[in-house]
Scaffold this active site. Structure first.
Site, PDB file in Angstrom:
ATOM      1  N   GLU A 196       0.811  -1.223   0.000  1.00 18.54           N
ATOM      2  CA  GLU A 196       0.000   0.000   0.000  1.00 18.54           C
ATOM      3  C   GLU A 196       0.840   1.266   0.000  1.00 18.54           C
ATOM      4  O   GLU A 196       0.471   2.267  -0.610  1.00 18.54           O
ATOM      5  CB  GLU A 196      -0.960   0.012   1.192  1.00 18.54           C
ATOM      6  CG  GLU A 196      -2.121  -0.969   1.072  1.00 18.54           C
ATOM      7  CD  GLU A 196      -1.729  -2.410   1.311  1.00 18.54           C
ATOM      8  OE1 GLU A 196      -0.643  -2.658   1.879  1.00 18.54           O
ATOM      9  OE2 GLU A 196      -2.499  -3.315   0.912  1.00 18.54           O
TER      10      GLU A 196
ATOM     11  N   HIS B  27     -11.333  -4.847   8.014  1.00 18.05           N
ATOM     12  CA  HIS B  27     -11.952  -4.589   6.718  1.00 18.05           C
ATOM     13  C   HIS B  27     -13.112  -3.586   6.838  1.00 18.05           C
ATOM     14  O   HIS B  27     -13.655  -3.166   5.833  1.00 18.05           O
ATOM     15  CB  HIS B  27     -12.500  -5.878   6.104  1.00 18.05           C
ATOM     16  CG  HIS B  27     -11.463  -6.785   5.525  1.00 18.05           C
ATOM     17  ND1 HIS B  27     -10.481  -7.373   6.273  1.00 18.05           N
ATOM     18  CD2 HIS B  27     -11.248  -7.223   4.252  1.00 18.05           C
ATOM     19  CE1 HIS B  27      -9.718  -8.125   5.498  1.00 18.05           C
ATOM     20  NE2 HIS B  27     -10.167  -8.053   4.262  1.00 18.05           N
TER      21      HIS B  27
HETATM   22  C1  LIG Z   1      -1.985  -4.932   4.140  1.00 15.24           C
HETATM   23  C2  LIG Z   1      -3.001  -5.698   3.381  1.00 15.24           C
HETATM   24  N1  LIG Z   1      -3.199  -5.416   2.091  1.00 15.24           N
HETATM   25  C3  LIG Z   1      -4.130  -6.082   1.372  1.00 15.24           C
HETATM   26  C4  LIG Z   1      -4.873  -7.069   1.943  1.00 15.24           C
HETATM   27  C5  LIG Z   1      -5.945  -7.778   1.123  1.00 15.24           C
HETATM   28  N2  LIG Z   1      -5.551  -9.126   0.805  1.00 15.24           N
HETATM   29  C6  LIG Z   1      -5.910 -10.162   1.586  1.00 15.24           C
HETATM   30  S1  LIG Z   1      -5.254 -11.580   1.065  1.00 15.24           S
HETATM   31  C7  LIG Z   1      -4.496 -10.853  -0.252  1.00 15.24           C
HETATM   32  C8  LIG Z   1      -3.658 -11.666  -1.171  1.00 15.24           C
HETATM   33  C9  LIG Z   1      -2.533 -12.323  -0.440  1.00 15.24           C
HETATM   34  O1  LIG Z   1      -1.817 -13.140  -1.313  1.00 15.24           O
HETATM   35  P1  LIG Z   1      -0.670 -14.101  -0.809  1.00 15.24           P
HETATM   36  O2  LIG Z   1       0.247 -13.343   0.114  1.00 15.24           O
HETATM   37  O3  LIG Z   1      -0.061 -14.741  -1.974  1.00 15.24           O
HETATM   38  O4  LIG Z   1      -1.392 -15.162   0.121  1.00 15.24           O
HETATM   39  P2  LIG Z   1      -2.535 -16.192  -0.289  1.00 15.24           P
HETATM   40  O5  LIG Z   1      -3.836 -15.471  -0.144  1.00 15.24           O
HETATM   41  O6  LIG Z   1      -2.257 -16.640  -1.670  1.00 15.24           O
HETATM   42  O7  LIG Z   1      -2.445 -17.282   0.725  1.00 15.24           O
HETATM   43  C10 LIG Z   1      -4.771  -9.496  -0.273  1.00 15.24           C
HETATM   44  C11 LIG Z   1      -4.306  -8.553  -1.282  1.00 15.24           C
HETATM   45  C12 LIG Z   1      -4.628  -7.332   3.310  1.00 15.24           C
HETATM   46  N3  LIG Z   1      -5.312  -8.280   3.962  1.00 15.24           N
HETATM   47  N4  LIG Z   1      -3.685  -6.658   3.994  1.00 15.24           N
END
Ligand SMILES: Cc1ncc(C[n+]2csc(CCOP(=O)(O)OP(=O)(O)O)c2C)c(N)n1
Ligand SMILES: Cc1ncc(C[n+]2csc(CCOP(=O)(O)OP(=O)(O)O)c2C)c(N)n1
Ligand SMILES: [Mg+2]
Ligand SMILES: [Mg+2]
Lengths: 355, 326, 355, 326
Positions: D60, D129
């Protein structure tokens, strides 16, 4: 002179290939461990499938399925010692179960019950972390505390491929390197961060090679091969225990949606999903165990039944747990309620309006 | 009793707390050999070693995040953010992690930690070294925000902050670090967090302030009372969250008039909350609008104009006059 | 399998050794450029020394001297094209001068005049950034804008060794790699971040190797060798212009205090400082030019005199510039003053109290 | 005129603005092929390509920081933060960078950029959220904070935000994304930033609110007016900074009573500023204390209790009753 992009060679550790055949010398894993690993995978998958169903029925809230990542989660958690600590993200139900969190606790979490956050009461597992990357710093601090207090405990942060882009991930690995902390960063590269493929998350061709930036050890492992994960994690923990932090990249695949709120058909090809179903971690391990004559279809079916019952019981327990009360939220802000919180708590009777 | 400056009182308190409890560790940028850019931690590394007084890489999120990790595993970290303006980098770890771990875990975990940071203007710093950002944390449940205005208070409040079982943001007015000395007992004493200090009683008007502007307000009031037949009450909040309602309300109920003084920018600052609180619970006692004498609604300005931008003696005097004109 | 800590081999680029002798094939640099490079170094040093003096006299505010880093700053900035953009930290007076910022502007900055922030009016140089790391992201955004607008402009972020620990540094390099941006991250590793030595800032043995984490190019250069820096930076800019971002580590030394508020004797050995004075960038270049018969002591003395006069004039201009007025601060918050700001501006007459 | 939901109105506006001005680019997590987790950017990448509708890595601070870099070099970025709770990660780039680049450069540079983020409760999300953090930005000079409460407003305000030459935080109430449809002109129209909307005139009491709670307040007022002989004025702020003082003051001067409703936690929130403002400039018109009906001073709670934690119909009704009891 010029360090060209991605010139580091990275070799992925594999013990079993996709059909469950040994591809290198067998690590020292006894049959009991094999069975243990597989049974936990069965439980994780069973929990996962039930949770999906319950979510669709509206009986639990948003859920982030882990299907496809059982080898990575079980294999890594199985290598932990009781005194080790786990710092999970939101997708770590498999790993958490192995390290002592109850299924009931996880259900309560998904049901939006305050008690869902109490994993650390009975297990060395931090509450679910929603903020991508934040848990890596907590693991660093935990490892640091254990080092200063001579606890012989390793802290393990679980994070996804997408999470490696966050500033907190960087700062955590850098601190780990500088202070030689007993910490392992376990990255499940499941190829997707919601809709963003691994290839668009970072231009580095592996995540393991990011260790070079921090002067720490890195390793990439086949994350769908539970034996590779388990044996690699054992070695990683051994190094970490000696003050040599390790970054582990487990290459796996998110077979399901990101969460129950996600529709993956918007952004990824079915053919890709299918090709990864071929590499399913349970299938592979089952084949190996059958080959080894310690497993058969009947045992397998039975194991799924046992798991199913366990999940059912856990859900019943969760459903019978009293709902959280609004009054409770005031109790967990500070050790002692402030005057304002006392007042607000007692104003619940008058709908939060102070009289 | 020794006569000492605020920075000496802070240094002494850190040393005493580290002696008293070996779970107390300090971490931050340049706090080790250098003893901190203001010498708050001077000499501590020599006494307690590099393991308990740790120089960190430049990464504020990691400093606070690691402190959360330590605090939840048995230590009592005292983290330093070199200047409060850099806490933006650690905002998630402050407001979403340290502040919420007790809540998130339904009381299973807690984070007994202190984040110290110098702040406040008037000392001709580069940009973002003088900002008063305490208001952001007033709006972040789960944190306590404490600020001393004297050496004596600094010792009692910092000791209390370190022994508190919840995260405390301890803000040190840079301008007061060496501004004056006063007698400070070597012995152990604590000042209760969340309790304001009525610095001076009065009948006609209440001035509510904290931290860097306290000595200034004291001076202004002294001058005014010398020349005018006025009696002004001064409240030094000491803690802005949790805020000491009783003391504020009791005073305003008596005087009917309030001026709030802080360096933080006006809109959405601590003064807004104090005014709203008085409005909510003591409206009918007010005989005049509440005036906020604060930083203006701009970024903290360059050194050449900061003295006029800050709530200085003339501005405070003018605020008092205005409130009394009703 | 295991990527061991610091296994990447990193070779430092050097053209001149410490005594000013060529140690490799001479890069294509004409005599005019040699003279240009040296003269800028003289100006930077002269400015720096004067600023220190003025600060001690209380005529300017806190100042961050760059003495010792002239080769890194001048060599890198000299390679920029006019349309390229520079994103400096607080220590970049040398580089900024080369890229078009006036000395007067820099004095105004140190005097706390609002006009000190207007570098971008006449030069492609962002205002001084105080927040460690933040400028790297602005450079990324700037590079991105130039790419989308086909400007053939490279953005160069200047940062210190200590700054590489920040999350923003990581996120910037990662974005640069993913979007193949025309950006160069120029790290002056001057061995210290205030009181923290490079060795305690990160466990990676070089900063250049951190490029591996982002799939971008990395290179380490002798930062006290202006010819090495200049020629390396030319190549780095060429790559960046083609969409291949580069991380350059210039190894140099902060000969002076961190800022005028700092006392380095608290934390570092005089012997270390002395050993680095031997490697002084001006000394080395001067020896080389004298050897090459394009320079002598007399010219050298004269050059310092010219620089001195230039600095004097600039300071006079700055001193004669009207002080900022409190009223002005309300003009730069938004394009149009809000009602509150108008009101606050006009309340200055009544000491900020609204009547 | 087409009848559409708020999310459709936002999507339409983004498309129109990108068509109108090729300097407008969108960036954020999952906004490309996926069209955003709420589909705000659905279909945009197909129309404008991957260069102008960019999926970013999860970072972010980088999203906002890169937007600052873009905006100062000729583009007009519209960045999305997936949920407002994640903006803590970008706090420095928001409050110390985007907000201050005009000031820092004495007007030489400026950052015409929008940061969009869904926020607000009532939709059973995981932790962080649903948080309403707009109050933090009220206290960060240099930023505008805008929040629509209807599809019509969303279009006019978002277009104005994109064309504004200063950074705007555009906050979208998740709960209202698909809550109802209304007629929205396809043609270009702008709603002035900084101007509140008097949704409904009244004589006895003013309710000041914005964003997610606007439809709720409308409903509550409708119910009350049906059964009681009361006339209530409702102000939808639309922009919380710069705040529309005139509208607020004029209303309270008329009614003498005010209730402020927002989901953000009470202490130090926007309600505090509004109350302080009224106190400062319309104190003698008040016939009752100002009541804030807001989130409680705790972290945003788990889904199972959020409906009671939020300012719901009963809580608002009770607040109105209390104010009228004076
Ligand atoms: C700081 C922050 N930014 C964005 C999000 C929204 N978000 C939740 S899961 C996700 C994707 C995460 O991907 P990854 O690290 O590959 O883990 P996976 O979900 O594939 O296990 C996002 C963008 C969040 N929870 N926290
Ligand atoms: C975010 C942030 N944290 C801390 C500081 C305080 N600070 C200013 S300079 C500095 C050291 C920087 O070291 P380095 O990056 O090596 O650059 P150098 O000063 O050596 O040029 C620190 C800690 C700051 N300005 N910003
Ligand atoms: Mg992933
Ligand atoms: Mg340095």
């Amino acid at each position: 002179m010029w360090i060209e992009p991605n010139e580091t060679e990275v070799n992925r550790v594999q013990v079993l290939n996709e059909t469950g055949k040994l591809v290198r010398t067998y690590p020292q894993i006894c049959d009991e461990e094999l069975l243990g690993l597989y049974k936990w995978m069965v439980q994780a998958r069973t929990f996962d499938q039930r949770a999906l169903k319950l979510q669709r029925q509206g009986r639990i809230g948003t859920y982030a399925p882990m299907i496809g990542q059982e080898a990575a989660q079980i294999g890594s958690a199985f290598a932990l010692k009781e005194q080790d600590w786990m710092y999970p993200s939101y997708r770590e139900v498999g790993a958490s179960l192995v390290h002592g969190v109850s299924m009931e606790n996880f259900f309560l979490y998904t049901m939006g019950n305050l008690q869902g956050g109490t994993s650390a009461k009975n297990a060395n597992v931090f509450p679910v972390q929603i903020i991508i990357g934040a848990q890596c710093l907590h693991a660093v601090g935990g490892a640091w505390a254990s080092k200063l207090q001579h606890e012989n405990s390793v802290s393990v942060a679980y994070i996804g491929d997408g999470g490696t882009s966050q500033g907190d991930f960087h700062e955590a690995l850098n601190f780990a390197g500088v202070y030689k902390l007993p910490v392992v960063f376990f990255v499940q590269n499941n190829h997707w961060a919601i809709s963003v493929p691994r290839s668009k998350q970072t231009a580095s061709s592996t995540i393991a090679q990011k260790a070079a930036a921090y002067g720490i050890t890195g390793i990439q492992v086949d994350g769908n091969d539970v034996l590779a994960v388990y044996s690699t994690m054992q070695e990683a923990l051994k190094r970490a225990r000696e003050g040599k932090p390790v970054l582990v990249e487990a290459v796996t695949y998110r077979q399901g949606p990101h969460t129950t709120a996600d529709d993956p058909t918007k952004y990824r090809q079915n053919t890709e999903v299918e090709s990864w179903l071929e590499k399913d971690p349970l299938k592979r391990m089952k084949a190996f165990m059958i080959d080894r004559n310690i497993w058969d279809e009947e045992l397998d079916q039975k194991e799924f039944e046992i798991a199913n019952e366990k999940v059912t019981k856990a859900f019943q327990l969760a459903e019978n747990t009293p709902n959280s009360k609004t009054e409770e939220v005031f109790d967990f802000v500070f050790e002692q309620k402030t005057k304002q919180l006392q007042e607000q708590k007692s104003s619940i009777g008058t709908e939060g309006v102070l009289k | 009793m020794t006569s000492m400056t605020m920075i000496e009182a802070i240094n002494l308190t850190l040393r005493k707390e580290m002696e008293r409890d070996n779970k107390v560790v300090c971490l931050g940028e340049d706090i080790g050999k250098n003893g901190g850019v203001f010498r708050a931690t001077d000499g501590l590394q020599a006494v307690f070693g590099e393991e308990r007084v740790v120089d960190t890489p430049i990464a504020e999120s990691a400093i606070v995040g690691a402190a959360v990790g330590m605090a939840t595993r048995g230590l009592r970290p005292v983290a330093e953010i070199q200047f409060l303006g850099f806490i933006y980098e650690a905002m998630d770890q402050m407001a979403a992690q340290a502040a919420r771990i007790r809540f998130r875990s339904a009381g299973t975990l807690n984070a007994p930690m202190v984040v110290r940071a110098p702040f406040g203007g008037g000392v001709r710093t580069p940009e973002l070294h003088s900002d008063s950002l305490e208001g952001l944390f007033l709006h972040s449940p789960g944190l306590k925000v404490v600020m001393p205005s004297s050496p004596y208070d600094a010792k009692g409040l910092l000791a209390a902050a370190i022994r508190d079982n919840d995260p405390v943001l301890f803000l040190e007015p840079m301008k007061l670090y060496r501004a004056f000395k006063e007698d400070v007992p070597e012995e152990d004493y604590l000042l209760e967090l969340g309790k304001a200090h009525v610095l001076k009683e009065g009948e006609d008007l209440t001035i509510i302030t904290y931290g860097p502007t306290v000595p200034l307000v004291k001076n202004v009031v002294e001058q005014i009372e010398k020349t005018q037949n006025l009696s002004i009450e001064i409240i030094d909040l000491r803690t802005i969250t949790p805020i000491d309602e009783e003391t504020i309300l009791a005073s305003v109920q008596k005087t009917g008039r309030a001026v709030i003084v802080h360096e933080a920018v006006k809109t959405g600052g601590p003064g807004a909350e104090i005014s709203a609180l008085i409005n909510e619970k003591a409206l009918f006692h007010l005989t005049a609008p509440i005036i906020r004498v604060t930083g203006f609604d701009t970024p903290y300005p360059v050194p050449s104009v900061e003295d006029d931008w800050l709530p200085n003696a003339t501005r405070i005097g003018e605020g008092i006059k205005e409130v009394l004109s009703h």
